[in-house]
Write a protein that holds these residues in place. Structure first.
Motif, mmCIF file in Angstrom:
data_model
loop_
_atom_site.group_PDB
_atom_site.id
_atom_site.type_symbol
_atom_site.label_atom_id
_atom_site.label_comp_id
_atom_site.label_asym_id
_atom_site.label_seq_id
_atom_site.Cartn_x
_atom_site.Cartn_y
_atom_site.Cartn_z
ATOM 1 N N VAL A 99 -6.002 -3.308 10.696
ATOM 2 C CA VAL A 99 -4.865 -2.097 10.010
ATOM 3 C C VAL A 99 -4.615 -2.473 8.374
ATOM 4 O O VAL A 99 -3.527 -3.840 8.448
ATOM 5 N N VAL A 100 -4.763 -2.507 7.274
ATOM 6 C CA VAL A 100 -4.067 -3.052 6.316
ATOM 7 C C VAL A 100 -2.798 -2.269 5.492
ATOM 8 O O VAL A 100 -3.214 -1.134 5.070
ATOM 9 N N ILE A 101 -1.440 -2.906 5.250
ATOM 10 C CA ILE A 101 -0.921 -2.593 4.476
ATOM 11 C C ILE A 101 -0.849 -3.160 3.454
ATOM 12 O O ILE A 101 -0.430 -4.326 3.177
ATOM 13 N N ALA A 102 -1.713 -2.002 1.960
ATOM 14 C CA ALA A 102 -1.369 -3.429 0.466
ATOM 15 C C ALA A 102 0.130 -2.266 -0.310
ATOM 16 O O ALA A 102 0.595 -1.188 -0.253
ATOM 17 N N LEU A 103 0.859 -2.976 -0.877
ATOM 18 C CA LEU A 103 1.784 -3.264 -1.599
ATOM 19 C C LEU A 103 1.987 -3.239 -3.372
ATOM 20 O O LEU A 103 1.315 -4.531 -3.182
ATOM 21 N N SER A 104 2.355 -2.070 -4.097
ATOM 22 C CA SER A 104 2.183 -2.161 -5.297
ATOM 23 C C SER A 104 3.467 -1.339 -5.960
ATOM 24 O O SER A 104 2.850 -0.527 -5.533
ATOM 25 N N ASN A 105 3.526 -1.172 -6.176
ATOM 26 C CA ASN A 105 4.741 -0.500 -6.852
ATOM 27 C C ASN A 105 4.642 0.361 -7.646
ATOM 28 O O ASN A 105 4.239 1.950 -7.497
ATOM 29 N N SER A 106 3.452 0.326 -8.667
ATOM 30 C CA SER A 106 2.782 0.563 -10.215
ATOM 31 C C SER A 106 1.412 1.475 -9.002
ATOM 32 O O SER A 106 0.676 2.526 -9.919
ATOM 33 N N GLY A 107 0.584 0.887 -8.059
ATOM 34 C CA GLY A 107 -0.706 1.516 -7.707
ATOM 35 C C GLY A 107 -1.870 0.517 -8.082
ATOM 36 O O GLY A 107 -2.830 1.531 -7.882
ATOM 37 N N GLU A 108 -2.085 -0.106 -9.581
ATOM 38 C CA GLU A 108 -2.926 -0.363 -10.059
ATOM 39 C C GLU A 108 -3.304 -1.672 -10.381
ATOM 40 O O GLU A 108 -3.537 -2.680 -11.041
ATOM 41 N N THR A 109 -2.512 -2.608 -9.490
ATOM 42 C CA THR A 109 -2.682 -3.906 -9.355
ATOM 43 C C THR A 109 -3.498 -4.534 -9.128
ATOM 44 O O THR A 109 -4.687 -3.921 -8.230
ATOM 45 N N PRO A 110 -4.743 -4.595 -10.297
ATOM 46 C CA PRO A 110 -6.163 -5.267 -10.222
ATOM 47 C C PRO A 110 -6.501 -6.205 -9.150
ATOM 48 O O PRO A 110 -7.705 -6.689 -8.365
ATOM 49 N N ALA A 136 -4.654 3.862 -8.502
ATOM 50 C CA ALA A 136 -5.477 4.010 -6.783
ATOM 51 C C ALA A 136 -5.590 3.200 -6.269
ATOM 52 O O ALA A 136 -6.979 3.689 -5.678
ATOM 53 N N LEU A 137 -4.342 2.533 -5.985
ATOM 54 C CA LEU A 137 -4.018 2.483 -4.596
ATOM 55 C C LEU A 137 -3.752 3.984 -3.872
ATOM 56 O O LEU A 137 -4.192 4.001 -2.786
ATOM 57 N N GLY A 138 -3.204 4.683 -4.815
ATOM 58 C CA GLY A 138 -2.339 5.705 -4.074
ATOM 59 C C GLY A 138 -3.743 6.970 -3.181
ATOM 60 O O GLY A 138 -3.657 7.423 -2.400
ATOM 61 N N GLN A 139 -4.642 7.128 -4.469
ATOM 62 C CA GLN A 139 -6.070 7.620 -3.743
ATOM 63 C C GLN A 139 -6.592 7.700 -2.853
ATOM 64 O O GLN A 139 -7.428 7.924 -1.915
ATOM 65 N N ALA A 140 -6.927 5.957 -3.255
ATOM 66 C CA ALA A 140 -7.631 5.489 -2.059
ATOM 67 C C ALA A 140 -7.086 4.894 -0.506
ATOM 68 O O ALA A 140 -7.557 4.529 0.354
ATOM 69 N N ALA A 141 -5.709 4.694 -0.136
ATOM 70 C CA ALA A 141 -5.184 5.534 0.646
ATOM 71 C C ALA A 141 -5.742 6.063 2.102
ATOM 72 O O ALA A 141 -5.528 7.331 0.975
ATOM 73 N N ASP A 142 -5.305 5.584 3.026
ATOM 74 C CA ASP A 142 -5.666 6.663 4.072
ATOM 75 C C ASP A 142 -4.440 7.307 4.672
ATOM 76 O O ASP A 142 -3.887 8.359 4.855
ATOM 77 N N ILE A 143 -3.207 6.194 4.337
ATOM 78 C CA ILE A 143 -2.061 6.827 4.794
ATOM 79 C C ILE A 143 -1.155 6.196 3.284
ATOM 80 O O ILE A 143 -0.835 5.314 2.670
ATOM 81 N N LEU A 144 -0.221 7.640 2.957
ATOM 82 C CA LEU A 144 0.224 7.113 2.211
ATOM 83 C C LEU A 144 2.025 6.987 2.724
ATOM 84 O O LEU A 144 2.374 7.779 2.796
ATOM 85 N N LEU A 145 2.407 5.500 2.304
ATOM 86 C CA LEU A 145 4.392 5.636 2.137
ATOM 87 C C LEU A 145 4.739 5.919 0.700
ATOM 88 O O LEU A 145 4.558 4.499 0.114
ATOM 89 N N PRO A 146 5.054 6.918 -0.487
ATOM 90 C CA PRO A 146 5.418 6.402 -1.405
ATOM 91 C C PRO A 146 6.885 6.414 -1.630
ATOM 92 O O PRO A 146 7.573 6.692 -1.105
#
Length: 322
Positions: A99-110, A136-146
């Motif tokens: 399972v991958v957890i990705a962090l990015s405040n903007s969600g647009e980290t290239p 981009a990250l928010g829309q691609a995520a299966d699960i969102l922790l906003p």
């Protein structure tokens, strides 16, 4: 200048606090997107057969490393994968069982682009900790922790401050939620923390007592002179009194002897001098608990009992040296 600096410090703490209060409010609402995301994240991690892979760039990457370390130390296999290195071969460190957890405040980290695409290609669950719900990250995520919308502590530069604090806390929430669901115990925790003060505090008494140590014991009904001889020979400042079943009935200390010295001392039996139901620990008592008991009661030694029978003697020096 001093007042200005202290005012800045107060403002930073206040802003960071507002972020944590916003997180608290979101978790208190079970229907919030953050609460639902937490429940889904815990469920996704629990059913995986692989590891938790944490990733992030820049300051989010530093927070990600800490989250991965916390998960690993609390029994959840986890690793940090740098998104830049992932694009140059380290994607092979991520398996379909992870399972991958990705962090990015903007969600647009290239730099996260290749990991996002990789997760989509191999159907690897992707959890996003981000303030960019529609990114981009928010829309691609299966699960969102906003992340709640709260100003950064540095309004002029918008340097990651409040956002990274909130991300770190969400990681801690995940780790604690997972370990409590698994019933992760102090014994398990010590397995992953054998060194340092933390590891020492989680040691058990059984690991600190000397098996070869002759216990200073006398039977009930013994003459006080016998107790004095045993006490002096052992050199621990106390002697235990046992009954016919070998159970610890009481304890006599140097202080007890001094207090009874003029009471027809030579004719006394240990039963008249001993303190009944003395403080004891078991072999499974944690070192920190034993040290706390020694400090609270202002004594220097404790008998270690198993099924009420003395099996060891723990001196304060044993704990401190460990």
């Amino acid at each position: 200048m001093t007042e200005d600096l202290l005012s800045i410090a107060t403002d930073v703490v206040t802003t960071q606090q507002s972020g944590l209060m916003a997180l608290r409010a979101a978790f208190q609402n079970e229907n919030s997107q953050l609460s639902q995301g937490l429940l889904a994240s815990v469920a996704a991690i629990n059913v995986k057969s692989g590891r938790v892979i944490v990733t992030g760039m820049g300051k989010s990457g530093h927070i990600g490393r800490k989250i991965a370390a916390t998960l690993a130390s609390t029994g959840e296999p986890a690793s940090f994968v740098h998104p830049g290195e992932a694009s140059h071969g380290d994607l092979g460190m991520i398996s379909e069982a992870d399972v991958v957890i990705a962090l990015s405040n903007s969600g647009e980290t290239p730099e996260l682009g290749d990991i996002i695409a990789y997760c989509g290609r191999f159907d690897i669950p992707l959890i996003a900790i981000t303030g960019g719900v529609t990114s981009a990250l928010g829309q691609a995520a299966d699960i969102l922790l906003p992340l709640p919308t709260v100003p950064e502590a540095c309004a002029e530069t918008r340097a990651p401050t409040t956002s990274t604090t909130m991300s770190l806390v969400i990681g801690d929430v995940l780790a604690v939620s997972l370990l409590q669901q698994k019933g992760f115990s102090k014994d398990d925790f010590r397995t992953y923390h054998p060194g340092g003060k933390l590891g020492a505090s989680l040691k058990k008494v059984r690991h600190m007592i000397d098996d070869g140590r002759t216990l200073p014991l006398v039977p009930q009904g013994a003459a006080i002179g016998e107790a004095v001889t045993v006490l002096n020979k052992a050199g621990f400042g106390c002697v235990g009194v046992t009954n016919g079943r070998g159970e610890l009935e009481g304890i006599i200390t140097d202080g007890d002897l001094r207090r009874h010295f003029n009471d027809n001392f030579a004719q006394l039996k240990v039963d008249a001098v001993m303190t009944r139901a003395p403080k004891t620990v078991t072999p499974d008592t944690l070192a920190a608990e034993a040290l706390g008991l020694l400090a609270k009661t202002k004594i220097t030694a404790l008998f270690v009992v198993d099924d009420q029978k003395p099996v060891g003697l723990l001196h304060v020096h044993d704990v401190l040296s460990a």
